[in-house]
Design a protein around this motif. Sequence first.
Motif, mmCIF file in Angstrom:
data_model
loop_
_atom_site.group_PDB
_atom_site.id
_atom_site.type_symbol
_atom_site.label_atom_id
_atom_site.label_comp_id
_atom_site.label_asym_id
_atom_site.label_seq_id
_atom_site.Cartn_x
_atom_site.Cartn_y
_atom_site.Cartn_z
ATOM 1 N N ILE A 263 0.818 -1.231 0.000
ATOM 2 C CA ILE A 263 0.000 0.000 0.000
ATOM 3 C C ILE A 263 0.843 1.268 0.000
ATOM 4 O O ILE A 263 0.289 2.369 0.039
ATOM 5 N N CYS A 264 2.160 1.165 -0.040
ATOM 6 C CA CYS A 264 2.988 2.371 0.072
ATOM 7 C C CYS A 264 2.723 3.357 -1.057
ATOM 8 O O CYS A 264 2.655 4.572 -0.829
ATOM 9 N N ALA A 265 2.584 2.851 -2.283
ATOM 10 C CA ALA A 265 2.324 3.745 -3.413
ATOM 11 C C ALA A 265 0.997 4.474 -3.226
ATOM 12 O O ALA A 265 0.883 5.671 -3.525
ATOM 13 N N ARG A 266 -0.001 3.763 -2.710
ATOM 14 C CA ARG A 266 -1.303 4.404 -2.488
ATOM 15 C C ARG A 266 -1.195 5.463 -1.393
ATOM 16 O O ARG A 266 -1.773 6.551 -1.516
ATOM 17 N N LEU A 267 -0.478 5.156 -0.307
ATOM 18 C CA LEU A 267 -0.299 6.131 0.768
ATOM 19 C C LEU A 267 0.395 7.391 0.253
ATOM 20 O O LEU A 267 -0.002 8.512 0.587
ATOM 21 N N ASP A 268 1.422 7.202 -0.571
ATOM 22 C CA ASP A 268 2.146 8.350 -1.136
ATOM 23 C C ASP A 268 1.217 9.194 -2.006
ATOM 24 O O ASP A 268 1.260 10.435 -1.973
ATOM 25 N N ALA A 269 0.362 8.515 -2.771
ATOM 26 C CA ALA A 269 -0.556 9.241 -3.657
ATOM 27 C C ALA A 269 -1.624 9.992 -2.865
ATOM 28 O O ALA A 269 -1.986 11.130 -3.192
ATOM 29 N N ARG A 270 -2.119 9.357 -1.784
ATOM 30 C CA ARG A 270 -3.177 9.975 -1.001
ATOM 31 C C ARG A 270 -2.672 11.215 -0.236
ATOM 32 O O ARG A 270 -3.377 12.224 -0.152
ATOM 33 N N ILE A 271 -1.458 11.141 0.281
ATOM 34 C CA ILE A 271 -0.942 12.322 0.980
ATOM 35 C C ILE A 271 -0.677 13.446 -0.022
ATOM 36 O O ILE A 271 -0.848 14.625 0.292
ATOM 37 N N GLN A 272 -0.326 13.087 -1.251
ATOM 38 C CA GLN A 272 -0.129 14.104 -2.282
ATOM 39 C C GLN A 272 -1.446 14.803 -2.610
ATOM 40 O O GLN A 272 -1.481 16.017 -2.823
ATOM 41 N N GLU A 273 -2.554 14.033 -2.621
ATOM 42 C CA GLU A 273 -3.867 14.634 -2.858
ATOM 43 C C GLU A 273 -4.199 15.644 -1.767
ATOM 44 O O GLU A 273 -4.750 16.722 -2.048
ATOM 45 N N ALA A 274 -3.872 15.295 -0.518
ATOM 46 C CA ALA A 274 -4.136 16.217 0.589
ATOM 47 C C ALA A 274 -3.290 17.475 0.453
ATOM 48 O O ALA A 274 -3.759 18.588 0.706
ATOM 49 N N VAL A 275 -2.038 17.297 0.053
ATOM 50 C CA VAL A 275 -1.148 18.454 -0.147
ATOM 51 C C VAL A 275 -1.693 19.361 -1.247
ATOM 52 O O VAL A 275 -1.733 20.592 -1.110
ATOM 53 N N ASP A 276 -2.131 18.760 -2.340
ATOM 54 C CA ASP A 276 -2.647 19.538 -3.468
ATOM 55 C C ASP A 276 -3.918 20.299 -3.108
ATOM 56 O O ASP A 276 -4.210 21.347 -3.695
ATOM 57 N N ALA A 277 -4.701 19.748 -2.158
ATOM 58 C CA ALA A 277 -5.987 20.368 -1.801
ATOM 59 C C ALA A 277 -5.835 21.481 -0.770
ATOM 60 O O ALA A 277 -6.809 22.161 -0.451
ATOM 61 N N TYR A 278 -4.628 21.696 -0.257
ATOM 62 C CA TYR A 278 -4.439 22.696 0.801
ATOM 63 C C TYR A 278 -4.768 24.099 0.317
ATOM 64 O O TYR A 278 -4.363 24.522 -0.764
ATOM 65 N N ARG A 279 -5.513 24.825 1.131
ATOM 66 C CA ARG A 279 -5.782 26.244 0.919
ATOM 67 C C ARG A 279 -5.557 26.957 2.247
ATOM 68 O O ARG A 279 -6.019 26.494 3.288
ATOM 69 N N ASP A 280 -4.871 28.077 2.213
ATOM 70 C CA ASP A 280 -4.619 28.819 3.440
ATOM 71 C C ASP A 280 -5.949 29.363 3.971
ATOM 72 O O ASP A 280 -6.590 30.192 3.319
ATOM 73 N N PRO A 281 -6.395 28.941 5.164
ATOM 74 C CA PRO A 281 -7.693 29.405 5.678
ATOM 75 C C PRO A 281 -7.734 30.892 5.973
ATOM 76 O O PRO A 281 -8.813 31.477 6.028
ATOM 77 N N TRP A 282 -6.569 31.521 6.153
ATOM 78 C CA TRP A 282 -6.581 32.964 6.414
ATOM 79 C C TRP A 282 -6.930 33.771 5.173
ATOM 80 O O TRP A 282 -7.124 34.986 5.259
ATOM 81 N N LYS A 283 -7.059 33.093 4.018
ATOM 82 C CA LYS A 283 -7.555 33.777 2.825
ATOM 83 C C LYS A 283 -9.025 34.154 2.976
ATOM 84 O O LYS A 283 -9.555 34.934 2.185
ATOM 85 N N GLU A 284 -9.691 33.580 3.999
ATOM 86 C CA GLU A 284 -11.077 33.953 4.258
ATOM 87 C C GLU A 284 -11.179 35.392 4.768
ATOM 88 O O GLU A 284 -12.279 35.905 4.970
ATOM 89 N N ALA A 285 -10.039 36.024 4.975
ATOM 90 C CA ALA A 285 -10.052 37.460 5.260
ATOM 91 C C ALA A 285 -10.597 38.238 4.072
ATOM 92 O O ALA A 285 -11.177 39.316 4.221
ATOM 93 N N GLU A 286 -10.385 37.704 2.863
ATOM 94 C CA GLU A 286 -10.865 38.363 1.637
ATOM 95 C C GLU A 286 -12.321 38.004 1.360
ATOM 96 O O GLU A 286 -13.144 38.876 1.076
ATOM 97 N N VAL A 287 -12.641 36.718 1.426
ATOM 98 C CA VAL A 287 -14.012 36.252 1.164
ATOM 99 C C VAL A 287 -14.405 35.317 2.295
ATOM 100 O O VAL A 287 -13.856 34.219 2.423
ATOM 101 N N GLN A 288 -15.336 35.755 3.139
ATOM 102 C CA GLN A 288 -15.732 34.941 4.278
ATOM 103 C C GLN A 288 -16.427 33.673 3.823
ATOM 104 O O GLN A 288 -17.128 33.645 2.810
ATOM 105 N N ALA A 289 -16.227 32.592 4.611
ATOM 106 C CA ALA A 289 -16.785 31.289 4.247
ATOM 107 C C ALA A 289 -18.281 31.229 4.504
ATOM 108 O O ALA A 289 -18.987 30.455 3.865
#
Length: 832
Positions: free
Chosen positions: A785-811
């Motif tokens: 499962i190592c290849a799958r684990l590596d791929a899944r953590i990459q998906e999480a990394v790619d989906a990251y958005r800085d939450p403090w950007k909600e200073a511009e547009v509130q959620a």
Amino acid sequence: MQKRLVVIGNGMAGARVVEEILKRAPGVFEIVMFGAEPYGNYNRILLSNVLNQSQKPEEIFLNSLTWYQGNNIRLHAGVKAVKIDAGRRCIIGYPLPADVNAYDFSDGLFDKDATVIEPYDNVIIATGSRPFVPPIEGQGLPGVFLFRTIDDCRRIAEFAHGCRKAAVIGGGLLGLEAARGLLTHNVDVTVVEAGGQLMNVQLDEESGQMLRRTMEAMGITVVVNGRTKRIREENGKITGLEFQDGTSIDADMVVISAGIRPITEIAQVSGITVNKGIVCDDHMRTNVPEIFALGECVEHRGKIYGLVDPIWEQARVLADVITGTNSQARYEGSKTATKLKVMGVELVSIGAKDAEKPSDELVVYRELKRNIYKKVVIRDEKILGAILLGDTEYADTLMRMFLAEQKIPGNPSELLFGTVTGSALVNAADLPDNAQICNCNGVCKKEIVDAIVNDNCQSVSAVGAKTKAGKGCGSCRSMIAQIIESCVGKVSYDASEHYYVPGIPLEKSQLVAQILTKKLRSVSAVFAALADGKEDADSKVGLASLLKTLWPGEYEDERDARFINDRVHANIQRDGTFSVIPRVYAGVTTPDELMRIAQAAVKYQVKMVKITGGQRIDLLGIQKADLPAIWKDLGMPSGHAYTKAFRTCKSCVGTDFCRFGLGDSIQLAQNIERRFQGIESPHKMKLATAGCPRNCSEAYVKDIGAVAVGEDKWEIYIGGAAGGTVRKGDFLYTAQGHEETVKVVGRFMQYYREHAKYLERTYGFVERVGIDVLKNILVEDSLGICARLDARIQEAVDAYRDPWKEAEVQAYERQFEGPRLVEVLREAENNG
């Protein structure tokens, strides 16, 4: 044929006695209840949490409206019973207008065209108490509030939005809880106590003064010996309080919380004997044989009790008598022992607070710097009373010895610090059947034994499900285990203890499989599909974290599934303000960033600038409404110091400057932090890199640590801890170079995210799974499962958005609502 039982009062006493009756004799009574509030039954003890916004009103309900329907109970919610007509043997009640306090009994309030009449065979009066209002001029002004119901909390919170200063009249428990709640609404709070100290009923003079110093250190102003003469006003608006000695304070709103008084009017107009309260005998029966009473409205043997434990005892006796289960059951009064949390300070008050005879012995311990005070009053080798302030580790032992009248050990200091051998002073198996084990829910030993023997409850959670024991603060769970062991020999495994969240009957792997198969991307969807639509407040936060892990970029965020910290991306403090910690990669910053931090600290009048253990800078004391503005001014990403996620990666200076450095620990730490910032997990993750085995950055005791050993090789350790638990991490693997190190770190992180229990730290997870198993899975790839684990953590990394950007547009709407400091200051400047 069923008898008709009418219960007047739907508070904690009324609902509890009905529960006890249903346990003993289900189906014997046709039950009707009157409740002046338009809701089900809720835990009044938690009202301060509603006021301070740490809990929503719906989260403190004990019995929802569906509970009444399920038990065939007719509830007249929002209807006040006003008279018991003994001649016609019926109860008369009227609907209460929505804008009237539930504890008001004034004539002319009711809609008498909508009279409710209910016949009865038996009546139980459980009307409770109302706030005591001292004779103060101006108490009817707009902006003066009482603090007793959910609606009171709503009114106070709404009015506080336009205020700067609040005064709380009353320095007892309820007054301090009201003050605590008001702090979260961005107002300066002054507590006014007519006596010479806070919490005079529970504390002696020394501990009362210590509590005062603690309150003042939290930002609350305390006035003692302050006898309020009148509430000042100008043009109908409150401006302050004036005291009998001629002094005064400024205030925009006032909360009166100066004690309680029994609600007895219905008894008085119905021919029932009333003194200070409704007079009852040892069977909880009034002078009218078919009418009983219990709770804070009752006077028994000349005493009135304002605590929950006596209510539980009275409810058990009354239920025994009225159902015939034990017609000789007697309530002989209660020994008062109270465990409280006042403004975040632990407090226990038991029995007498001072010596009452010259022969009484005192054992006292005090630590002024830490605000710790412990005192035990001893008479005839038994505990007469005790006070614990700031350190309540041995509170349960003291309470049980007090209630059971158990002899103290030969060395009285063991009462405060435990035995030298570590053995328990109290064994639950040796306690009498009537000994109360769970103080939060009033469960005695016999009820637990009955659940074990009669209902085959052989685990702590099974006993809790049957009796509610252990479902409050949880401090009695070890005692429950002792009782189980004494009854059946051992404590059994219970699958429910392994549910990922309590509201979904599945352990984590089963829950994950269902979520993925059914494509459930929101918390509400999970409840709808896996819990028959029944939502559980305690499960929402854990589910939200899990869903974000499983569906990076696709998770449907519902803000009611998040704590306040996650909703506004900052850490709420005890005074209702927030801390702001920007991301400082590997603890390395720049002069420009430091200047922006300093300018923001000045502009927003930060109360404290603190260097954190994670090599970052914490700005404490930010108003909620100012969060978006300070994020913009800082121009730095969120440090995620408020959520269950990757927090930070510490580093030493490595090869950049250190003459002992074997590896570039700063660059590796920055690579790790930039890659995994904001990745959510079952619990927080703290990482570190060390440039050599000297371990200056404490990498060996982090959730994940990487230590340079030369030739660009890095030893990776997992499951370390250096907080309440101290543990050196287990060696996982020696990686070659930064790239492989980051890869293996991410692989373990993803496996932990997928397989750890909610709120299980990595050190507990590594110990539970075992380091050899983890090496086989994550290094040798034994499961493929190592290849799958590596791929899944990459998906999480790619989906990251800085939450403090909600200073511009509130959620979501009104996300950061509240007064802004800069606006307050500007208005003050304009007004001179």
